[in-house]
Motif scaffolding. Structure first.
Motif, mmCIF file in Angstrom:
data_model
loop_
_atom_site.group_PDB
_atom_site.id
_atom_site.type_symbol
_atom_site.label_atom_id
_atom_site.label_comp_id
_atom_site.label_asym_id
_atom_site.label_seq_id
_atom_site.Cartn_x
_atom_site.Cartn_y
_atom_site.Cartn_z
ATOM 1 N N ASN A 40 1.212 -1.466 0.231
ATOM 2 C CA ASN A 40 0.306 0.298 0.316
ATOM 3 C C ASN A 40 0.661 1.394 -0.060
ATOM 4 N N GLU A 41 0.018 1.812 -1.399
ATOM 5 C CA GLU A 41 1.024 3.531 -0.738
ATOM 6 C C GLU A 41 1.434 4.338 0.566
ATOM 7 N N ASP A 42 0.104 3.715 1.709
ATOM 8 C CA ASP A 42 0.504 4.420 2.807
ATOM 9 C C ASP A 42 1.010 3.781 4.137
ATOM 10 N N TYR A 43 1.841 1.906 3.317
ATOM 11 C CA TYR A 43 3.025 0.993 3.848
ATOM 12 C C TYR A 43 3.860 1.928 5.230
ATOM 13 N N ASP A 44 3.265 1.774 6.737
ATOM 14 C CA ASP A 44 4.468 3.001 7.100
ATOM 15 C C ASP A 44 5.729 1.966 7.029
ATOM 16 N N LEU A 45 6.915 2.688 5.857
ATOM 17 C CA LEU A 45 8.511 1.867 6.125
ATOM 18 C C LEU A 45 8.891 2.403 7.555
ATOM 19 N N THR A 46 9.068 2.915 8.463
ATOM 20 C CA THR A 46 9.680 3.791 8.937
ATOM 21 C C THR A 46 9.587 2.782 10.333
ATOM 22 N N ARG A 47 10.171 2.876 11.211
ATOM 23 C CA ARG A 47 9.750 2.699 12.638
ATOM 24 C C ARG A 47 9.157 2.707 13.757
ATOM 25 N N ASN A 48 8.037 3.647 13.625
ATOM 26 C CA ASN A 48 6.583 4.090 14.063
ATOM 27 C C ASN A 48 6.106 3.150 13.428
ATOM 28 N N TYR A 49 5.879 2.300 12.398
ATOM 29 C CA TYR A 49 4.807 1.542 12.431
ATOM 30 C C TYR A 49 4.784 -0.205 13.624
ATOM 31 N N TYR A 50 5.656 0.316 14.765
ATOM 32 C CA TYR A 50 5.624 -0.434 15.441
ATOM 33 C C TYR A 50 4.765 0.304 16.683
ATOM 34 N N LYS A 51 3.973 -0.132 17.265
ATOM 35 C CA LYS A 51 3.756 0.238 17.958
ATOM 36 C C LYS A 51 3.660 0.326 19.835
ATOM 37 N N ASP A 52 4.157 -0.475 19.569
ATOM 38 C CA ASP A 52 5.041 -0.491 21.177
ATOM 39 C C ASP A 52 6.364 -1.201 20.992
ATOM 40 N N TYR A 53 7.337 -0.862 20.349
ATOM 41 C CA TYR A 53 9.168 -0.328 19.845
ATOM 42 C C TYR A 53 9.410 -0.682 21.015
ATOM 43 N N ASP A 54 10.581 -1.934 21.233
ATOM 44 C CA ASP A 54 11.083 -1.608 22.793
ATOM 45 C C ASP A 54 12.284 -2.303 22.348
ATOM 46 N N ASN A 55 13.354 -1.941 21.722
ATOM 47 C CA ASN A 55 14.151 -3.044 21.388
ATOM 48 C C ASN A 55 15.829 -3.395 22.227
ATOM 49 N N THR A 56 14.978 -3.286 23.827
ATOM 50 C CA THR A 56 15.915 -3.663 24.878
ATOM 51 C C THR A 56 16.628 -4.927 24.623
ATOM 52 N N GLY A 57 18.133 -5.164 24.153
ATOM 53 C CA GLY A 57 18.622 -6.369 24.745
ATOM 54 C C GLY A 57 19.325 -6.996 22.997
ATOM 55 N N LEU A 58 18.380 -5.703 21.947
ATOM 56 C CA LEU A 58 18.474 -6.337 20.294
ATOM 57 C C LEU A 58 20.133 -5.644 19.566
ATOM 58 N N GLN A 59 20.328 -6.499 18.686
ATOM 59 C CA GLN A 59 21.625 -6.076 17.992
ATOM 60 C C GLN A 59 20.910 -5.279 17.123
ATOM 61 N N LYS A 60 21.791 -4.251 15.867
ATOM 62 C CA LYS A 60 20.888 -3.411 15.220
ATOM 63 C C LYS A 60 22.595 -3.438 14.403
ATOM 64 N N TYR A 61 21.314 -3.985 13.273
ATOM 65 C CA TYR A 61 22.825 -3.891 11.920
ATOM 66 C C TYR A 61 22.171 -3.286 10.482
ATOM 67 N N ILE A 62 22.704 -2.885 10.041
ATOM 68 C CA ILE A 62 22.616 -1.840 8.429
ATOM 69 C C ILE A 62 22.569 -2.392 7.194
ATOM 70 N N ILE A 63 22.295 -2.666 6.815
ATOM 71 C CA ILE A 63 21.785 -3.477 5.158
ATOM 72 C C ILE A 63 22.185 -2.355 4.262
ATOM 73 N N PRO A 64 22.951 -2.781 3.967
ATOM 74 C CA PRO A 64 24.011 -1.134 2.960
ATOM 75 C C PRO A 64 23.248 -1.935 1.581
ATOM 76 N N VAL A 65 22.949 -2.710 1.155
ATOM 77 C CA VAL A 65 22.635 -3.541 -0.180
ATOM 78 C C VAL A 65 21.675 -4.284 -1.250
ATOM 79 N N ILE A 66 20.630 -3.713 -1.291
ATOM 80 C CA ILE A 66 18.830 -4.650 -1.745
ATOM 81 C C ILE A 66 18.948 -4.683 -3.335
ATOM 82 N N PHE A 67 18.312 -5.811 -3.917
ATOM 83 C CA PHE A 67 18.277 -5.955 -5.452
ATOM 84 C C PHE A 67 16.827 -5.593 -5.241
#
Length: 236
Positions: free
Chosen positions: A62-89
């Motif tokens: 959908n055009e209004d599909y949220d790609l940002t972190r705001n998509y998650y209503k109860d976002y809590d990244n405690t204990g998670l590891q963050k990785y950046i995906i630089p290239v996608i096809f």
């Protein structure tokens, strides 16, 4: 890779199908943690035979599909590891939607500052790595009996070797299959190194002529583009 062509469209389509299939397999192979509360889900459609000859379910975002972190209503990244995906096809909207549904990560989103972000548990990281290595071995094994090209990859997944015959230029289907496998191996190498903490990922791709053993290309992807053509042999 910069030139638009029918072959290029086919290659990208094949790769998208491959990624979607891999995500579906992953989803079935693991127990996904309880979902966070989320925003609007992408609409699911089954395309017609003309649009989708593979007959599998593809997401229509959908055009209004949220790609940002705001998509998650109860976002809590405690204990998670963050990785950046630089290239996608694939396009980022499809990639993020499939990543969210697959169980690859706890949170997947686009950040203006960082790019494409995956936040995962240690178990998810191990699962993703295991499946990535299996996929590399699968692609290498799947192509080992091809007459016009062969792949090899270094043990650390940093160097990809491709032996190829000039005759491949006369077979669009074989050339397309080779490109699809090349893109899959490139993506798998990226994921393997990103999940192992590599900040500036790259893959050295060394291409040699199958008949003469002469080097056709030696590039560092993604800084340099892979572009095998008749001119490549003409310039030997």
């Amino acid at each position: 890779m910069k030139k638009k062509s029918i072959t290029g469209i086919i290659v990208v389509a094949l790769f998208i199908i491959g990624i979607i299939a891999a995500l579906i397999v992953y989803k079935k192979m693991q127990m996904v943690p309880e979902k966070s509360q989320v925003g609007e889900e992408p609409e699911t459609v089954v395309l017609s035979a003309d649009e989708n000859p593979f007959g599998i379910e593809i997401k229509k975002i959908n055009e209004d599909y949220d790609l940002t972190r705001n998509y998650y209503k109860d976002y809590d990244n405690t204990g998670l590891q963050k990785y950046i995906i630089p290239v996608i096809f694939t396009d980022k909207r499809s990639y993020i939607a499939e990543m969210r549904e697959s169980g690859y990560c706890q949170y997947g989103y686009e950040s203006k500052e960082e790019g494409l972000v995956a936040e995962i548990t240690e178990q998810q990281r191990k699962n993703w790595l295991e499946l990535t290595e299996k996929d590399i071995k699968r692609v290498i094994e799947q192509n080992k009996d091809e007459e016009l090209y062969h792949f090899r990859i270094s043990d650390d997944y940093k160097i990809l070797y491709l032996d190829v015959s000039k005759e491949i230029l006369n077979s669009q289907s074989t050339f397309t299959a080779k490109m699809s496998s090349l893109m899959t191996l490139t993506y798998d190498s990226e994921i393997y190194h990103v999940l192992n903490g590599t900040k500036n990922w790259s893959l050295q791709i060394i291409v040699t002529d199958m008949e003469t053993g002469k080097e056709l290309e030696n590039i560092k992807f993604p800084e340099e583009d892979y572009n095998l053509s008749i001119e490549t042999w003409d310039n030997l």
